[in-house]
Design a protein around this motif. Structure first.
Motif, short mmCIF file in Angstrom:
data_model
loop_
_atom_site.label_atom_id
_atom_site.label_comp_id
_atom_site.label_asym_id
_atom_site.label_seq_id
_atom_site.Cartn_x
_atom_site.Cartn_y
_atom_site.Cartn_z
N PRO A 176 -1.88 -6.39 -9.79
CA PRO A 176 -3.31 -5.18 -9.67
C PRO A 176 -3.35 -4.23 -8.99
O PRO A 176 -2.97 -4.18 -7.59
N MET A 177 -3.93 -3.16 -9.64
CA MET A 177 -3.69 -1.68 -8.54
C MET A 177 -5.31 -1.70 -8.67
O MET A 177 -6.41 -1.41 -8.95
N ARG A 178 -5.70 -0.94 -7.14
CA ARG A 178 -6.93 -0.67 -6.84
C ARG A 178 -6.10 0.78 -6.45
O ARG A 178 -5.42 1.38 -5.57
N LEU A 179 -7.33 1.89 -6.40
CA LEU A 179 -7.29 3.62 -5.19
C LEU A 179 -8.28 3.21 -4.62
O LEU A 179 -9.54 2.72 -4.79
N SER A 226 -12.28 3.17 0.74
CA SER A 226 -11.78 3.03 1.11
C SER A 226 -10.96 2.77 1.22
O SER A 226 -10.92 1.28 0.61
N VAL A 227 -10.14 2.34 1.94
CA VAL A 227 -9.16 0.91 1.67
C VAL A 227 -9.45 -0.17 2.13
O VAL A 227 -9.35 -1.10 2.23
N ASP A 228 -9.88 -0.07 3.26
CA ASP A 228 -10.71 -1.72 3.91
C ASP A 228 -11.42 -1.83 2.15
O ASP A 228 -11.83 -3.24 2.30
N GLU A 229 -12.34 -1.30 1.96
CA GLU A 229 -13.21 -1.48 0.41
C GLU A 229 -12.32 -2.47 -0.17
O GLU A 229 -12.52 -3.36 -1.09
N ALA A 230 -11.31 -1.46 -0.53
CA ALA A 230 -9.81 -2.05 -1.31
C ALA A 230 -9.51 -3.31 -1.20
O ALA A 230 -8.86 -4.66 -1.49
N MET A 243 0.87 -0.91 -0.31
CA MET A 243 -0.11 -0.22 0.11
C MET A 243 0.23 1.34 0.30
O MET A 243 1.88 1.43 0.45
N VAL A 244 0.51 2.00 -0.75
CA VAL A 244 1.08 3.77 -1.41
C VAL A 244 0.03 4.75 -0.68
O VAL A 244 -0.76 4.98 -1.03
N THR A 303 -0.27 -7.22 -5.51
CA THR A 303 -1.78 -6.48 -5.42
C THR A 303 -1.67 -4.60 -4.82
O THR A 303 -0.33 -4.60 -3.77
N LEU A 304 -1.34 -3.85 -5.36
CA LEU A 304 -0.91 -2.49 -5.26
C LEU A 304 -2.26 -1.96 -4.91
O LEU A 304 -3.05 -1.27 -5.68
N VAL A 305 -2.23 -1.31 -3.84
CA VAL A 305 -3.00 0.16 -3.17
C VAL A 305 -2.61 1.18 -2.97
O VAL A 305 -1.96 1.19 -2.05
N VAL A 306 -2.94 2.06 -3.48
CA VAL A 306 -2.85 3.39 -3.25
C VAL A 306 -4.07 4.66 -2.79
O VAL A 306 -4.98 4.64 -3.15
N ASP A 307 -4.11 4.42 -1.16
CA ASP A 307 -4.46 5.14 -0.50
C ASP A 307 -4.52 6.56 0.03
O ASP A 307 -3.51 7.07 -0.15
N MET A 308 -5.13 6.62 -1.21
CA MET A 308 -5.67 9.01 -1.83
C MET A 308 -6.81 8.66 -0.91
O MET A 308 -7.71 9.98 -0.81
N THR A 309 -7.18 7.91 0.56
CA THR A 309 -8.55 8.11 1.24
C THR A 309 -7.61 10.21 2.15
O THR A 309 -8.85 10.73 2.93
#
Length: 104
Positions: free
Chosen positions: A62-65, A90-94, A1-2, A30-36
């Protein structure tokens, strides 16, 4: 996560792009981009995210925002990034949408 900062603009987008590409080069599952916490995102942000996405695809990552901001989400809708990259509220949803990403 970033995790990205509150504002992503021309002054910060280059560093963010570098950080995202660096993480992708490490081979996360997997990469989650935390823009919250991000409330402002301009075209340089869009460019950084899209370039990272293309690298992620090439690497098989895979990448998620994740964004809570309606303004940032609107930028993703207008530019149709939300059609390219899954966007969550949200990050939790991702995280719940699949396997857990590596954290950096």
């Amino acid at each position: 996560m970033v995790t990205l900062p509150e504002e992503v603009d021309v002054a910060t987008a280059g560093d963010i792009r570098h950080q995202l590409l660096s993480v992708i080069n490490q081979g996360p599952s997997t990469l989650v981009v935390d823009m919250t916490a991000t409330t402002f995102c301009d075209s340089s942000c869009v460019n950084a995210v899209v370039r990272a996405y293309h690298r992620a695809v090439a690497a098989g990552t895979p990448m998620r925002l994740a964004t809570a901001s309606t303004g940032v989400r609107r930028v993703f809708e207008i530019t149709e990034i939300d059609r390219l990259i899954p966007v969550y509220g949200s990050v939790d949803e991702a995280l719940d949408s699949g396997h857990t990403p590596d954290t950096v």
